[in-house]
Motif scaffolding. Structure first.
Motif, mmCIF file in Angstrom:
data_model
loop_
_atom_site.group_PDB
_atom_site.id
_atom_site.type_symbol
_atom_site.label_atom_id
_atom_site.label_comp_id
_atom_site.label_asym_id
_atom_site.label_seq_id
_atom_site.Cartn_x
_atom_site.Cartn_y
_atom_site.Cartn_z
ATOM 1 N N TYR A 44 0.832 -1.205 0.000
ATOM 2 C CA TYR A 44 0.000 0.000 0.000
ATOM 3 C C TYR A 44 0.872 1.264 0.000
ATOM 4 O O TYR A 44 0.610 2.229 -0.738
ATOM 5 C CB TYR A 44 -0.936 -0.007 1.204
ATOM 6 N N LEU A 45 1.932 1.267 0.818
ATOM 7 C CA LEU A 45 2.808 2.439 0.893
ATOM 8 C C LEU A 45 3.526 2.665 -0.432
ATOM 9 O O LEU A 45 3.714 3.811 -0.867
ATOM 10 C CB LEU A 45 3.824 2.259 2.024
ATOM 11 N N ILE A 46 3.930 1.562 -1.111
ATOM 12 C CA ILE A 46 4.572 1.683 -2.422
ATOM 13 C C ILE A 46 3.608 2.315 -3.426
ATOM 14 O O ILE A 46 3.957 3.241 -4.173
ATOM 15 C CB ILE A 46 5.048 0.302 -2.913
ATOM 16 N N LEU A 47 2.374 1.827 -3.455
ATOM 17 C CA LEU A 47 1.372 2.337 -4.389
ATOM 18 C C LEU A 47 1.062 3.809 -4.120
ATOM 19 O O LEU A 47 0.953 4.626 -5.041
ATOM 20 C CB LEU A 47 0.106 1.485 -4.291
ATOM 21 N N ASP A 48 0.964 4.178 -2.846
ATOM 22 C CA ASP A 48 0.656 5.556 -2.471
ATOM 23 C C ASP A 48 1.794 6.503 -2.875
ATOM 24 O O ASP A 48 1.567 7.578 -3.425
ATOM 25 C CB ASP A 48 0.407 5.629 -0.968
ATOM 26 N N ALA A 49 3.036 6.101 -2.629
ATOM 27 C CA ALA A 49 4.180 6.937 -2.985
ATOM 28 C C ALA A 49 4.295 7.080 -4.494
ATOM 29 O O ALA A 49 4.605 8.148 -5.025
ATOM 30 C CB ALA A 49 5.455 6.345 -2.398
ATOM 31 N N ARG A 50 4.051 5.975 -5.239
ATOM 32 C CA ARG A 50 4.112 6.030 -6.696
ATOM 33 C C ARG A 50 3.066 6.997 -7.253
ATOM 34 O O ARG A 50 3.337 7.802 -8.148
ATOM 35 C CB ARG A 50 3.902 4.631 -7.262
ATOM 36 N N ASP A 51 1.840 6.929 -6.713
ATOM 37 C CA ASP A 51 0.782 7.843 -7.168
ATOM 38 C C ASP A 51 1.184 9.300 -6.929
ATOM 39 O O ASP A 51 0.941 10.177 -7.761
ATOM 40 C CB ASP A 51 -0.524 7.548 -6.435
ATOM 41 N N SER A 52 1.794 9.563 -5.780
ATOM 42 C CA SER A 52 2.209 10.934 -5.469
ATOM 43 C C SER A 52 3.262 11.415 -6.451
ATOM 44 O O SER A 52 3.202 12.539 -6.970
ATOM 45 C CB SER A 52 2.748 11.010 -4.038
ATOM 46 N N ILE A 53 4.263 10.564 -6.735
ATOM 47 C CA ILE A 53 5.319 10.935 -7.679
ATOM 48 C C ILE A 53 4.726 11.214 -9.059
ATOM 49 O O ILE A 53 5.076 12.202 -9.724
ATOM 50 C CB ILE A 53 6.371 9.812 -7.757
ATOM 51 N N ASN A 54 3.804 10.370 -9.512
ATOM 52 C CA ASN A 54 3.232 10.529 -10.846
ATOM 53 C C ASN A 54 2.327 11.753 -10.947
ATOM 54 O O ASN A 54 2.290 12.424 -11.979
ATOM 55 C CB ASN A 54 2.468 9.265 -11.235
ATOM 56 N N GLN A 55 1.575 12.054 -9.879
ATOM 57 C CA GLN A 55 0.730 13.251 -9.900
ATOM 58 C C GLN A 55 1.585 14.508 -10.010
ATOM 59 O O GLN A 55 1.262 15.436 -10.753
ATOM 60 C CB GLN A 55 -0.143 13.302 -8.642
ATOM 61 N N ILE A 56 2.677 14.548 -9.271
ATOM 62 C CA ILE A 56 3.584 15.699 -9.353
ATOM 63 C C ILE A 56 4.139 15.826 -10.769
ATOM 64 O O ILE A 56 4.169 16.910 -11.360
ATOM 65 C CB ILE A 56 4.728 15.557 -8.334
ATOM 66 N N ALA A 57 4.584 14.715 -11.349
ATOM 67 C CA ALA A 57 5.162 14.729 -12.695
ATOM 68 C C ALA A 57 4.148 15.200 -13.727
ATOM 69 O O ALA A 57 4.470 15.956 -14.650
ATOM 70 C CB ALA A 57 5.676 13.333 -13.048
ATOM 71 N N MET A 58 2.897 14.756 -13.605
ATOM 72 C CA MET A 58 1.858 15.149 -14.567
ATOM 73 C C MET A 58 1.600 16.649 -14.521
ATOM 74 O O MET A 58 1.505 17.315 -15.544
ATOM 75 C CB MET A 58 0.571 14.367 -14.286
ATOM 76 N N ILE A 59 1.510 17.177 -13.303
ATOM 77 C CA ILE A 59 1.235 18.608 -13.171
ATOM 78 C C ILE A 59 2.386 19.437 -13.723
ATOM 79 O O ILE A 59 2.193 20.415 -14.448
ATOM 80 C CB ILE A 59 0.957 18.965 -11.699
ATOM 81 N N GLU A 60 3.622 19.027 -13.398
ATOM 82 C CA GLU A 60 4.766 19.825 -13.805
ATOM 83 C C GLU A 60 5.030 19.747 -15.304
ATOM 84 O O GLU A 60 5.728 20.592 -15.854
ATOM 85 C CB GLU A 60 6.000 19.384 -13.030
ATOM 86 N N SER A 61 4.494 18.735 -15.989
ATOM 87 C CA SER A 61 4.740 18.607 -17.424
ATOM 88 C C SER A 61 3.574 19.115 -18.259
ATOM 89 O O SER A 61 3.633 19.097 -19.483
ATOM 90 C CB SER A 61 5.011 17.139 -17.776
#
Length: 716
Positions: free
Chosen positions: A70-87
């Motif tokens: 669960y922690l892996i999935l949550d951290a991955r989602d956070s990283i990807n959301q940041i990347a999507m917004i910044e790009s």
């Protein structure tokens, strides 16, 4: 201890998931350009155990493994959301194939544009202020100084942020008295550290002050940087990692991603397509992760993956929890010089561009001022006695010359005349009216004399003033030096011009129960009251006879200027000749200020006074115009010709329906069209023409004197 999961969730909750905004709009598109995305195993629901790090030690090893998933999935989602917004990039695209019916355009409100005013300009503006003033009030053994700081505050407002309350402090440094002595404020002043209003000060003495030296301290920013964002240029990056990025622009709002220095202030305004500052409806914002926080998040994610790969090395769930907590504790400090936010600003309309002013940190500034006493030097001053709580008068040495026995004494607009409370009416229904009278001092002593009027209308000079016997008149003139009424208080609608007193005898300011006349300031009649009106225009007096048939022009020495048998039309304005008309022959002519008839031939049925060097003339039903030399510059061809403005005149002519604008040489400069209203003041350039739009029904376009469109509106 703050857990790793909590830190991760804080990062995730700070992100904003953008919705596509309906209608044709600017919004975020192009997911193919996203960089920094991470992929990994997708877990089914039975492979996850939702929760935090803090209670992993309560789980079995098998459930602890699910928590790690669960922690892996949550951290991955956070990283990807940041990347999507910044790009995300700002592009233009219609959100719907069906264009909505356009709504009626509303009248927009606008804000004042922010104009940066840094410390150097602010200091120069303060130095350029005219002489500053203070008022001194006296007590039995002290005096108070009230500084006039409004002009200073108006300047300081220019150096403040919009809607920011500017604060400043005034410290009196030295006091110069009218007897020629000077002392530091620390020796003669009452120092109060608790007084928040520093625009007031107290002195231990009641000696008249000539001037004071004041130190003014205030906050100001040293410089600024201006950043412009629009659909063509949605992102600006700074040398120190600053980011200014436009991410959405629609529906009266603009969204921005900002990474700005923490010690600097921002002013953000939305601009319309024509550069006007749109009215701001407020803003909302969320924190956004810094570069350091993103690096920690990625390190945390990588460590979770490594722990998953080596899960068999953990013998207990408590050991797993301890490792995670220690790892988070050892992560680098995420303190940053930048503040990262995502903010949405709301405006009266969707802005065409965004302007950002980045202001340097405000610093304390000090400037020295010299202020002068606004109470002029005089033989005595109003003073308040603290013991009796009454008012009286003191001399220049602070001694009582009129004992304190009055409830209130005020200076009037006439030096040497005082407005004093002499009593009050009996109380009725909880109310009573305070009664005031004017007083002055008998020359050569300290004896007060009550003056025979209720109101000072206005001073004429150092000795004379227009006074009212009671409210709304009648009016007269009082001579303070002679201490007597020199023009009896029996006139209304008065006007004093030079040495002339103009008015009409009577008690009523309205109606026409008497005629106007002219007197000198000693009360001698100069023109008998036989005129329905007397008007002062420039340096001339225009009288209208009681039957309104005769109008004469006089100099201010009351020399009649228009020739015998003529009546004056218009006035001497801007050095132009005066139009007159013979009463019997009805012939027109122009005269100069000496009353001499000018050689200007006027063989016309009607002639109007000059306006900006041109006089409209008429013969039959046709209008033209002549200049001040008598030359006919505009032929008699127009069905209407209005007063000339500085450059052009409006006219109507055969063959065109509506108004045209012509110049002094009869050239048609512009065809305006059919009008609804117009305003044409003579001898100005302030004409305005309201013209029906030829394409849109009920729309009215407004033009100025030179034919430039200045407004447009829909008429009901």
């Amino acid at each position: 201890m703050k857990t790793a999961l909590t830190r991760t969730k804080l990062l995730a909750s700070a992100l904003v998931v953008f919705a596509v905004i309906g209608g044709a709009a600017y919004y975020l598109l192009d997911r193919h350009a996203v960089t920094g995305l991470v992929s990994g195993t997708d877990y089914s629901e039975d492979q996850l155990n939702e929760g935090e790090v803090a209670d992993i030690n309560t789980l079995s090893l098998s459930e602890a493994k699910k928590r790690l998933n669960y922690l892996i999935l949550d951290a991955r989602d956070s990283i990807n959301q940041i990347a999507m917004i910044e790009s995300m990039r700002l592009e233009i695209s219609p959100a719907s194939k069906t264009d909505p019916v356009p709504a009626e355009k509303k009248e927009l409100r606008y804000d004042e544009p922010f104009v940066p005013f840094p410390a150097t300009q602010l200091s120069a503006a303060l130095g350029a202020l005219q002489q500053q003033a203070f008022a001194q009030v006296f007590f039995d053994n002290q005096s108070g100084l009230k500084l006039d700081v409004e002009p200073i505050r108006e300047v300081l407002k220019r150096g403040a942020l919009p809607d920011q309350r500017h604060e400043e402090r005034y410290a009196v440094q030295a006091v110069s008295f009218r007897d020629g002595t000077q002392q530091p404020f620390t020796e003669v002043g009452v120092v109060s550290v608790e007084d928040e209003d520093t625009s007031k000060a107290e002195l231990k003495v009641n000696k008249p002050v000539e001037r004071i030296d004041v130190a003014l301290t205030y906050q100001a920013y040293a410089g600024f940087k201006k950043i412009m964002l629009d659909p063509a240029h949605p992102k600006v990056a700074g040398e120190q990692g600053e980011i200014y990025q436009l991410t959405a622009l629609a529906d009266g709002s603009a969204s921005l991603l900002l990474a700005t220095p923490k010690d600097k202030s921002l002013v953000i305004q939305g601009l319309s397509a024509d550069g006007k500052t749109l009215y701001s409806g407020g803003s909302s914002s969320n924190s956004s992760p810094t570069a350091e926080q993103k690096a920690n998040l990625r390190a945390y994610y990588d460590e979770l993956l490594r722990m998953q790969d080596h899960f068999s090395s953990y013998t207990t769930s408590a050991e797993l929890q301890a490792h995670l907590e220690q790892f988070v504790k050892d992560l680098p400090d995420t303190a940053s010089a930048l503040t990262n936010v995502h903010a949405t600003y709301h405006f009266e309309d969707t802005p065409a561009s965004i302007v950002i002013y980045l202001l340097e940190p405000a610093q304390l500034q000090t400037v020295s001022l010299q202020m002068h006493n606004s109470v002029p030097p005089q033989s005595r001053y109003i003073a308040y006695d603290n013991a009796t709580q009454k008012n009286g008068f003191i001399d220049n040495q602070g001694h009582w010359v009129v004992k304190p026995r009055f409830e209130r004494i005020q200076y009037s607009e006439m030096p040497g005349v005082y407005h004093m409370q002499v009593g009050s009416t009996p109380e009725k229904d909880g109310w009573r009216q305070l009664l005031f009278k004017y007083f002055t001092f008998v020359p050569g002593g300290h004896t007060l004399k009550e003056l025979p009027f209720e109101i000072i209308e206005k001073p004429i000079n150092a000795d004379l003033m227009i006074v009212e016997r009671e409210t709304n008149g009648p009016y007269g003139v009082y001579d303070l030096k002679k201490q007597q009424v020199v023009v009896p208080m029996k006139y209304v609608n008065v006007n004093v011009v030079g040495e002339l007193f103009i008015g009409r005898p009577g008690l009523k300011t309205y109606g026409s129960d008497s005629d106007y006349g002219v007197w000198n300031l000693a009360g001698k009649e100069l023109l008998a009251p036989r005129f329905s009106n007397i008007e002062v225009i420039g340096d001339y007096l225009y009288t209208t006879a009681g039957n309104d048939q005769q109008r004469d022009v006089y100099s201010l020495k009351l020399q009649k200027i228009n020739p015998l048998g003529t009546t004056a039309i218009g006035a001497f304005i801007q050095g132009q000749p005066q139009l007159v008309q013979e009463r019997k022959s009805r012939r027109f002519s122009f005269i100069n200020p000496q009353g001499k008839t000018l050689p200007i031939n006027l063989p016309y049925d009607e002639v109007e006074p000059f306006s900006n060097g041109m006089a409209v003339v008429k013969t039959g039903q046709r209008y033209g115009a002549v200049d001040t030399e008598g030359k006919q510059r505009v032929p008699l061809k127009y069905t209407t010709l209005n007063a000339f403005q500085k450059n052009l005149a409006s006219a109507e002519m055969e063959g065109f329906k509506g108004l045209v604008l012509i110049d002094r040489n009869n050239t048609v400069v512009k065809k305006l069209g059919q009008y609804t209203t117009y305003s044409i003041p003579a001898n100005s350039n302030d004409a305005k023409y309201s013209i029906w739009d030829t394409k849109e029904e009920n729309r009215v376009n407004v033009f100025d004197a030179d034919g430039a469109q200045i407004d447009s509106y829909q008429r009901e």
